[in-house]
Every structure is written in structure tokens, then in C-alpha cells.
Design an enzyme around this catalytic site. Structure first.
Site, PDB file in Angstrom:
ATOM      1  N   VAL A  64       0.913  -1.251  -0.022  1.00 44.60           N
ATOM      2  CA  VAL A  64       0.236   0.048   0.051  1.00 44.60           C
ATOM      3  C   VAL A  64       0.886   1.288   0.108  1.00 44.60           C
ATOM      4  O   VAL A  64       1.552   1.568   0.858  1.00 44.60           O
ATOM      5  CB  VAL A  64      -0.941  -0.016   1.269  1.00 44.60           C
ATOM      6  CG1 VAL A  64      -2.009   0.947   1.009  1.00 44.60           C
ATOM      7  CG2 VAL A  64      -1.349  -1.205   1.932  1.00 44.60           C
ATOM      8  N   ASP A  65       0.649   2.163  -0.929  1.00 50.30           N
ATOM      9  CA  ASP A  65       1.254   3.365  -1.026  1.00 50.30           C
ATOM     10  C   ASP A  65       0.504   4.488  -0.341  1.00 50.30           C
ATOM     11  O   ASP A  65      -0.673   4.568  -0.500  1.00 50.30           O
ATOM     12  CB  ASP A  65       1.545   3.865  -2.456  1.00 50.30           C
ATOM     13  CG  ASP A  65       2.247   2.919  -3.261  1.00 50.30           C
ATOM     14  OD1 ASP A  65       1.984   2.596  -4.413  1.00 50.30           O
ATOM     15  OD2 ASP A  65       3.143   2.122  -2.662  1.00 50.30           O
ATOM     16  N   ILE A  66       1.035   5.048   0.717  1.00 46.56           N
ATOM     17  CA  ILE A  66       0.443   6.284   1.591  1.00 46.56           C
ATOM     18  C   ILE A  66       1.005   7.561   1.370  1.00 46.56           C
ATOM     19  O   ILE A  66       2.198   7.555   1.748  1.00 46.56           O
ATOM     20  CB  ILE A  66       0.315   5.471   2.827  1.00 46.56           C
ATOM     21  CG1 ILE A  66      -0.546   4.251   3.063  1.00 46.56           C
ATOM     22  CG2 ILE A  66      -0.842   6.461   3.723  1.00 46.56           C
ATOM     23  CD1 ILE A  66      -0.763   3.473   4.065  1.00 46.56           C
ATOM     24  N   PHE A 101      -2.685   5.961  -1.910  1.00 43.40           N
ATOM     25  CA  PHE A 101      -2.346   6.528  -2.986  1.00 43.40           C
ATOM     26  C   PHE A 101      -2.194   5.802  -4.188  1.00 43.40           C
ATOM     27  O   PHE A 101      -1.576   4.760  -3.991  1.00 43.40           O
ATOM     28  CB  PHE A 101      -1.125   7.519  -2.917  1.00 43.40           C
ATOM     29  CG  PHE A 101      -0.463   8.030  -4.238  1.00 43.40           C
ATOM     30  CD1 PHE A 101       0.614   7.381  -4.974  1.00 43.40           C
ATOM     31  CD2 PHE A 101      -0.976   9.256  -4.590  1.00 43.40           C
ATOM     32  CE1 PHE A 101       1.109   8.148  -5.940  1.00 43.40           C
ATOM     33  CE2 PHE A 101      -0.787   9.782  -5.796  1.00 43.40           C
ATOM     34  CZ  PHE A 101       0.581   9.240  -6.522  1.00 43.40           C
TER      35      PHE A 101
END
Lengths: 261, 191
Positions: A129-131, A142
Site C-alpha cells: 500500500v502506498d500512502i 495513493f
């Protein structure tokens, strides 16, 4: 005693290794195979290899590359990049990948995550997960494909879904700290750690080995990932592949177990 | 596994039939997937029967790795299906009450606390050697005397079991660098 992993994260685009800063400025590093061989000689704890052009090109992570990695490495490695069918995942696991990393497919089709876990076991799957923070400072997922941020309320729902699905690992990439070499995004990691019971691998921001120690003192997790740190010699960015030695690993074990008390 | 055996110069074959099992000198049960799926496939292809027959008639050595170790036992909490029953025992989920050991799978490098020393399989391996673990379940043999080593992740669990020529290891020797290679080499000279 249990020792968490120190994990070099390699990004591939169109067959070459590269590195970014805040997911934007690209910098070419070189041929992946040579870099991988060097990491094998260091006997790294695990290697993460992500093909970030895969989703744009709609071409899954190269099976040939996985087979080559399997032949070169005597340590585990995980791969990710447009792996969104049970078949493509099965092929990667058979080719020698320890774990398959799901990215956008987990966001777009959460039900698929459950199917994959049922078929291959939770330990075979990681979700990345890109945050990024929004203008209010709230954490949001994101999506690098369309450069959009999901609403901040979506984050906890998504993380809880992964928890329930029992994925093997959650890779948390801090977009804000990516390539910045200012230390890990501790605030983000603490936030995510409180939402889930799944093992965590943090990526984004590490500039030196002590950053790993500093993060551990605040929140002991299961994996410390970095791209820039293991590839560049310093902030001046001369390429020099490096990895911590046994003395550092002993220090990490000590600090990690102290932090659990 | 294939890559590891390739590098060690072993005479190996990936097999999937009853007949091939009866012709083998030793059997390696690798461990990726889920207990239910693996148990179902073993039964479905008649492989469980083949393994039991080969062990009964020819004392076939069997080496179970991770899920493969769980398959040596009777049943698993992970899912339905019968294991091979070569070693009596059950597989259950790792349950730890407190953070961060409550996080599963047990994912990372860890060492062995050897119970019996001078075992051929563990020759050259010390308490400083680390192996790669990635599992949410652990095998509990009924007869504790066959546990050759324990590993601690919030609690101790059997990481190496040896019962005559049936061996089970919870970690992945094929992913455990030099220590793993040493163990696989020992296994090869042992059979």
C-alpha cells in the site's frame, strides 16, 4: 531469538533498475541481475523486486526474471507487478518467488485477495500500500496508476479487510518520505500498526542503518525495507551497493526484543 | 527447492505419481499452499497411499518442509483433510497474546534450540545459525522425544522433528542461505 528482516527493495521499469524520489524523479541504476548477485553475496534477509511499469503496460512481472532470481538467490525474494490472476500468481510461486506482492489489484478488487489467500495460503501473499498525507495531514492510500488519492476514511477499511483476509504481510510505502533519506515515516507506521495484526514491512525514507534502530525503538515491526539506502553510498548518491553486517543484526535483535517488553 | 538441489548436485526429480514414489530413494514434501488443498491433492492422486506403502515396504525417507512438515501429521487447524499420519501429531495455529508476537505469520529469521546433539541432520549447525521462517501454524508431535529442536516466537514450538527416517522442519532450508545449504547437504548424505 526472532530477528526481523532487513530488506532491499528493488524497483524495475521496462527491464532496468531505477530509483525515485517521492515517486517522481526517476534515476536509472543498472542491470538488475548484477545487483541481485551482489545482494546474494551479502546473504540479505529477503529481497523485494517490484515491476512498477507492469500495471501501465498490463504485463505481469516477468516469469523469466523470477526463474533467474530463483536460480541466483539462496535467500527469499518477493515479486510484484500486475499479478492479478490466480494463474499468474501460481506461476510466480512455482518459479521460486517466496511471496507474491499485490498492489492495485487489491484496491480495485478486494475479494480477489481472499481468493488468493484461500488458494495459496496467507503466507504466500503480501499486499503493498502506498500512502500519502492529504493537505490536512490525514493518511490516504495513493494509487500510482492514476495518481489519485483515496479518501482518508478508506484507509482503515482497507487495512481491516486485509487483516480479516489474513494476508501474510503488509508493505507500507510512504510516498511522502520516498527517496528523501530523512528516516522512516514513524507516524505512519505507528498508525498502521494499530489497525492490523498482520506482519509489517516499512519502506520509504531510510537514510542509514540507524534509522532502522530508531524506528524499532518506537515500533518493533517485522521488516525494514529500503531502496536508496542499500544502493547509494550517501546523500550525494554515488552508487554503492551495501548491506548491514552481523554486528548491526545483533544490535537490531537486542533493540527489537527490548522494545517488546 | 529445485534450485537448491540443482546447486547441490543432487539427483532429484519433481514427481507426481504413485509409481514414481515407489521408485524413489527419498521423498521431499515442499511446503507452499494450504493444508486443505495439499491434503486433498495427496489423497486425490493416490499419493498418500503410495507414500505410506513406500515407507512401509522400503523404509522410504521422507523430508517435510514447512507445510510439508504439517502434512506428516494427522490433522491441521488450518483446514480439512488428512495428513499422512507418518508422525502422530496435530498442527495448530500460533497463538500469542501480546504484541508483536501476536502478529502472524511468524515471518523472519530465527534460530534453533537443539535438544539432541550430534544428529547427522544438524551436523555443523549451531545455535547461532539462523533459518527463514514463514508460517502461521506449527506442528505438535504427540511423542515429544522426537523433537530435535525448538524455536521461539512468543512461545516455543517444534522446528525440527526426526522420527527414524522421517524428518520435518518448520523453516525453509532452501531459502536459508548457508545454514540451509548445510542442512540440505546433511540430508543428502544421510539418505
Amino acid at each position: 531469538m526472532y530477528r526481523p528482516r532487513v530488506v532491499p527493495v528493488l524497483l524495475i521499469s521496462n527491464g532496468s533498475l531505477y530509483k525515485t524520489r517521492k515517486f517522481k524523479d526517476f534515476r536509472y541504476i543498472g542491470d538488475p541481475l548484477n545487483t541481485v548477485r551482489i545482494f546474494d553475496s551479502f546473504q540479505v534477509d529477503e529481497l523485494v523486486v517490484l515491476d512498477t511499469s507492469a500495471s501501465y503496460l498490463k504485463k505481469p512481472f516477468s516469469l523469466e526474471l523470477t526463474e533467474t532470481l530463483g536460480a541466483e538467490l539462496s535467500v527469499p525474494f518477493s515479486v510484484g507487478g500486475y499479478l492479478n490472476t490466480l494463474k499468474s500468481i501460481e506461476l510466480q510461486l512455482r518459479a521460486g518467488a517466496e511471496r507474491v506482492i499485490l498492489g492495485s489489484v487489491a484496491l480495485e478488487n478486494p475479494i480477489f485477495v481472499g481468493e488468493v489467500v484461500r488458494e495459496f495460503g496467507g503466507s504466500s501473499i503480501a499486499v503493498c500500500v502506498d500512502i500519502k498525507r492529504d493537505w490536512r495531514g490525514n493518511f490516504c492510500i495513493f494509487n500510482h496508476l492514476n495518481k489519485k488519492k483515496y479518501p482518508s476514511s478508506h484507509l482503515s477499511r482497507f487495512i481491516k479487510m486485509l487483516d480479516v483476509a489474513s494476508v501474510g504481510e503488509l508493505i507500507i510505502q510512504s510516498v511522502d518520505f520516498d527517496g528523501m533519506m530523512i528516516g522512516y515515516d514513524t507516524e505512519l507506521i505507528l498508525n498502521i500498526a494499530s489497525m492490523t495484526n498482520v506482519p509489517l514491512l516499512a519502506v520509504g525514507g531510510a537514510s542509514n542503518y540507524q534509522d532502522i534502530i530508531r524506528l524499532t525503538q518506537k515500533v518493533p515491526i517485522n521488516g525494514y525495507g529500503a531502496g536508496s539506502m542499500f544502493i547509494y553510498s550517501s546523500k550525494l548518491k554515488g552508487v554503492l551497493i551495501n548491506y548491514p553486517d552481523i554486528e548491526f543484526k545483533r544490535e537490531l535483535v537486542r533493540v527489537w526484543h527490548e522494545a517488546t517488553l | 527447492m529445485v534450485n537448491s538441489f540443482e546447486k547441490l548436485g543432487a539427483n532429484y526429480e519433481v514427481i507426481s505419481t504413485h509409481r514414481e514414489i515407489l521408485r524413489a530413494c527419498a521423498l521431499v514434501l515442499p511446503g507452499v499452499g494450504s493444508f486443505a488443498t495439499a491434503a486433498r491433492q495427496l489423497q486425490h492422486l493416490g499419493l498418500s497411499d503410495a507414500v505410506l506403502e513406500a515407507h512401509e515396504r522400503f523404509r522410504l525417507p521422507v523430508f517435510g518442509i514447512c507445510l510439508g512438515m504439517h502434512l506428516l501429521g494427522d490433522k491441521s487447524d488450518e483446514g480439512d483433510g488428512k495428513g499422512l499420519g507418518l508422525i502422530r501429531g496435530l498442527t495448530s495455529r500460533i497463538e500469542n497474546d501480546y504484541e508483536p508476537f501476536s502478529r502472524i505469520p511468524h515471518l523472519g529469521w530465527n534460530a534453533l534450540r537443539q535438544i539432541h546433539f550430534h544428529l547427522p541432520l544438524l551436523s555443523g549447525i549451531s545455535s547461532r545459525d539462523e533459518f527463514y521462517f514463514c508460517h502461521s501454524y506449527h506442528f505438535n508431535p504427540r511423542d515429544k522425544s522426537i523433537v530435535a529442536a525448538y524455536t521461539n516466537y512468543g512461545q516455543e514450538f517444534a522446528s525440527v522433528v526426526i522420527s527414524e527416517n522421517i524428518v520435518g522442519v518448520q523453516f525453509h532450508p532452501e531459502k536459508s542461505g548457508h545454514a540451509g545449504k548445510a542442512l540440505l547437504t546433511n540430508f543428502m548424505s544421510y539418505i
